[in-house]
Design an enzyme around this catalytic site. Structure first.
Site, PDB file in Angstrom:
ATOM      1  CG  ASP A 194      40.199 -43.142 -23.544  1.00  0.00           C
ATOM      2  OD1 ASP A 194      39.511 -44.180 -23.467  1.00  0.00           O
ATOM      3  OD2 ASP A 194      39.734 -42.017 -23.864  1.00  0.00           O
ATOM      4  CG  HIS A 367      36.376 -41.588 -25.383  1.00  0.00           C
ATOM      5  ND1 HIS A 367      37.047 -41.716 -24.192  1.00  0.00           N
ATOM      6  CD2 HIS A 367      35.071 -41.421 -25.075  1.00  0.00           C
ATOM      7  CE1 HIS A 367      36.170 -41.645 -23.196  1.00  0.00           C
ATOM      8  NE2 HIS A 367      34.964 -41.464 -23.704  1.00  0.00           N
TER       9      HIS A 367
END
Lengths: 554, 554
Positions: A194, A367
């Protein structure tokens, strides 16, 4: 011994873009698809509802596809399922909450009974043929999220999914760093990670810090509290519930998506909701203000959302009143700033107090920032690395981060969608590409709106359209009726009668000239009309409406 | 003695919105207008170029208007001048650089010879009749900016203009705090202050800190350096020039607006450019890479800007190459994030290194944060306060900030455009309002695009248009030619032939029914066609194109 076997990894979405995440892992006659997401249309995609990946490659290799494995239940990871499963009905694997959300979605599309959903738990390993998929607990802004280890005959591929490091997660179960370390020790050939927050230094704060802010705000507030957040952020909702409990407020829910998710999550046990805490939104006025919390949608200012409707007195059940405290527990997604700002302004005007991100710690990202990414790279120690989930700028920064940690640039692959990363015993390289792209969904149409239609919509949006209609006699080319001119989105006709009258004269003149010069070819006549009108109108207005000449012959 | 005299302060723009700043100060038969700005259209204003204030009130009181006084040369303070001066030709007062920029603008509109521009210096007081205007040095992201003191028989009104506190400004002259303090001691009746950054705690950094970052980056860089920034930020450009000097690079300029401003600013002495430093953009390839800096436009990713064209190899003079360093010295204005991100991605793909705001300190704001605002409030100690330059959320926060400093909420006026703040010896109150609003400029049309045209453009942008044309015999209503159906922006026709054929049949049926039922009223026939087609098309496509039936009679 010639070791010819290879694994292919092909991103069909989620690289060089934010959203529509989908990655193919292929070995011999076996394909596993990781995630099946949608993305929201870009600004120029007028009228488009959503964008999904082009799955031509999967359809061409239909027999190979063993299943779709899901990392978590966000739209950019599951949103394309109703469209993809219609063409490619394969089993879908995911954790309970993820599939709970998928179920609701498939039900809405009338597809549920035709699809095979297979629930997995963290640590489960699903074995296909040569490939197997292991679901590893991680932390993200939705419950029940996973990283995936795809075990192949050439080694293990680790896909982080969307994740963050949270040492104090709301569900009490920390991301499975031990398993990642173990896989790292055993040897991971490829890491896909990610890249969303790779530009941010430091760490993402724990979800729990938001709960602390809630507690503080709830403690200080005497009026009603209205909290808008992402429907899928179960942990956030749990923390609102916990604060409501502590400060003895009842909780009501407003907004379809949040109602759906709260139902799914509480049925599956992902939300701990004490009895008698929830009340119907119809009953909020039966309680004093300091006894009420409303959890609602609209944290992005979406014009049709519950919060946006409240802000302009169009919500049927909730009327904003002086003394209300509205907490917008989210960050604006780029492009939504103006929507959310409009809602904040309206709420203030109605006398509410509004707490939003620039003023307080009422949101954290889902995130990983730089230091968290470094931890994962260090634990997993992959041989090769492909940054995913980001635009090129993010993938590039993620590549630089990996290089700083000692990785060789040659072992890092910034791929575009459709590019094939081929891994053999001897090495890895980008080797060719397969069909990939964007499929636009507009109403019931999937992929039927292409560049021509979009270009026309853009043109129409800028200066409108001017339709010129004329009926002519086939034999002679003589004008029998018209020319009539009808415009929409160009000028307000009542104020521009002269312009329209003059335009008619110009068309008439073009037609007369055509008769005189015996031009009978419609395409030429139409193009002459267009050219003359375009020049005239631009000179008079500095605008360029679409000009649509229609000639009827009798 | 009855003291009936009053001063009116009327914002015609710049409150409850960002941009098109304009404030009226009126005393008896005298009106002074502060600033004359434009704003960029909102997203829904399809095809609109710019938005300017509605000046009906000024036109109605034409004889009273003594002049327009400008705080500085940014578009949101001067951009409406070419439109306003055409209708209201009054003298315009501003500092040299401000009027230098105005001159260029009026020249482009062919208006320069008709307008009266009067240059003032800091500390100048321009006396009209009972009103006089004092220009006070402040700091902002453009040189030669001012705060204004409007001296009235009822006391002094202080308008901060756009400002920040900068103790180490590039031009060496600090904002005139002493004069503000003096005015404060003498008594200021009303403060109007910039609310842009009121949500940000702390201080805005000095412009000089950006220069330090430039020096550091220039020192470390071996390739070409390309810096994109706001054309009007003369101080920023000076710092790039200084860094270029120090590290022995030549400077080339690309981009019309920056070329214009550099010319104006250097002619007027606002830029110190050593001889032989500047080279033509045509000559950049005559020097080694480490000797080149290019200053360019496009810091907001504007699709037609120089930097955007470089990023996609459409710039005629500059081809991005591996090793180039691109510095984007700006913050994305909300709404521009996607444009700028696209440019960053493209530059990285071409092998350039890109430094932008999330990565380094290469930009500071031009507006005061909370602590700076507190300083000004404390120095000026106004009796009344009207927060300006902000959406409602900003005005509200600014009001709360003033209250924290001890001001009474009753003395703070959050006004909407057109609202009249009336100040007398006895007090101040909002007393009625005058015409105010948004005038949309589209090409040559000023104010001719209204809600109907915008609504049509929006409709067209979403699902396109379907034009139905039919020629009928006047007497009988019999169809002689058609129905023909032409669509644009709806579906790609080649793939939707059946849909169009079926639509024709439906129209035919409606027409037959009308003949049968002797309906000859065109409006009814058209509306029947619309209704039937709309239902059919929505059912088939879930889309709602604009339907435009045209009937020709012969």
């Amino acid at each position: 011994m010639i070791r010819k076997e290879k694994v292919k990894v092909i991103p069909l979405g989620g690289v060089n873009e934010i959203g529509k995440n989908m990655t193919v892992v292929e070995y011999k006659n076996e394909i596993i698809v990781i995630d099946c997401g949608m993305m929201f249309p870009e600004e120029e995609m007028f009228g488009i509802d959503i964008v999904i990946p082009d799955i031509s490659y999967l359809l061409k290799n239909k027999n190979k596809v063993k299943g779709i494995v899901l990392t978590h239940g966000h739209e950019d990871h599951i949103g394309a399922l109703p469209y993809v499963l219609k063409q490619l009905n394969v089993p879908v694997y995911g954790t309970r909450l993820t599939l709970g959300i998928v179920e609701t979605k498939l039900k809405e599309h009338g597809l549920l009974s035709d699809c095979t959903l297979k629930v997995v738990k963290h640590n489960d390993v699903i074995t296909f043929n040569d490939l197997s998929v292991e679901f590893i607990k991680n932390s993200h802004s939705i419950a029940d999220s996973c990283s995936l280890a795809i075990h192949t005959p050439l080694g293990t591929i680790l896909h982080t999914g969307d994740f963050k490091v949270d040492y104090t997660p709301i569900d009490g179960v920390v991301m499975d760093f031990a398993r990642l370390a173990e896989l790292g020790r055993q040897g991971v050939i490829l890491l896909l990670a990610d890249s969303t927050n790779v530009e941010r230094p430091g760490y993402t704060m724990s979800e729990r810090t938001v709960g602390e802010t809630f507690q503080k705000i709830f403690n200080e507030t005497r009026g009603r509290i209205i909290v808008a957040t992402f429907a899928s952020n179960i942990h956030r909702i749990q923390q609102i519930i916990d604060a409501a409990m502590k400060y003895k407020r009842k909780v009501a829910i407003s907004g379809r998506s949040i109602e759906n998710i709260v139902e799914v999550a509480s049925n599956l046990g992902y939300l701990r909701i004490p009895e008698d805490l929830f009340i119907s939104i119809d009953d909020i006025n039966k309680y004093p203000d300091h006894k009420i919390v409303i959890i609602t949608t609209g944290s992005q200012g979406e014009p049709m959302s519950a919060l946006a409707r409240m802000s302009v007195s169009e919500h049927k059940k909730v009327e904003i009143q002086r003394g209300d405290l509205v907490i917008i527990s989210a960050t604006p997604i780029p492009g939504n700033e103006k929507f959310i700002s409009r809602v904040i302004n309206q709420l203030f005007k109605k006398g509410a107090n509004v707490v939003y991100e620039s003023l307080a710690d009422i949101h954290v990202s889902g995130h990983a920032c730089q230091e968290e990414l470094k931890l994962i790279h260090t634990l997993v120690k992959p041989k090769y690395f492909m940054p995913v989930h980001g635009e090129y700028r993010h993938l590039k920064q993620h590549s630089l981060l990996a290089q700083k940690l000692g990785m060789d640039e040659d072992n890092i692959f910034i791929a575009d969608i459709g590019q094939v990363l081929e891994i053999t015993h001897d090495g890895a390289k980008i080797n060719g590409n397969v069909t990939a792209g964007q499929v636009l969904v507009d109403g019931l149409g999937v992929g039927d709106v292409g560049n021509i239609v979009l270009r026309d919509r853009k043109h129409l949006s800028q200066d409108g359209i001017l339709t010129v209609v004329v009926t002519i006699e086939k034999e002679t080319g003589k004008v029998i009726a018209g020319p009539d001119i009808i415009s929409r989105g160009f000028v307000y006709v009542r104020e521009s009668e002269d312009l329209i009258e003059e335009s008619k004269k110009i068309v008439k003149k073009v037609l007369d000239n055509c008769v005189m010069n015996q031009i009978k070819d419609w395409a030429t006549i139409k193009s002459n009309i267009k050219d003359e009108l375009k020049t005239y109108l631009y000179e008079k207005t500095k605008r360029n409406p679409m000009i649509l000449p229609i000639i009827m012959e009798i």
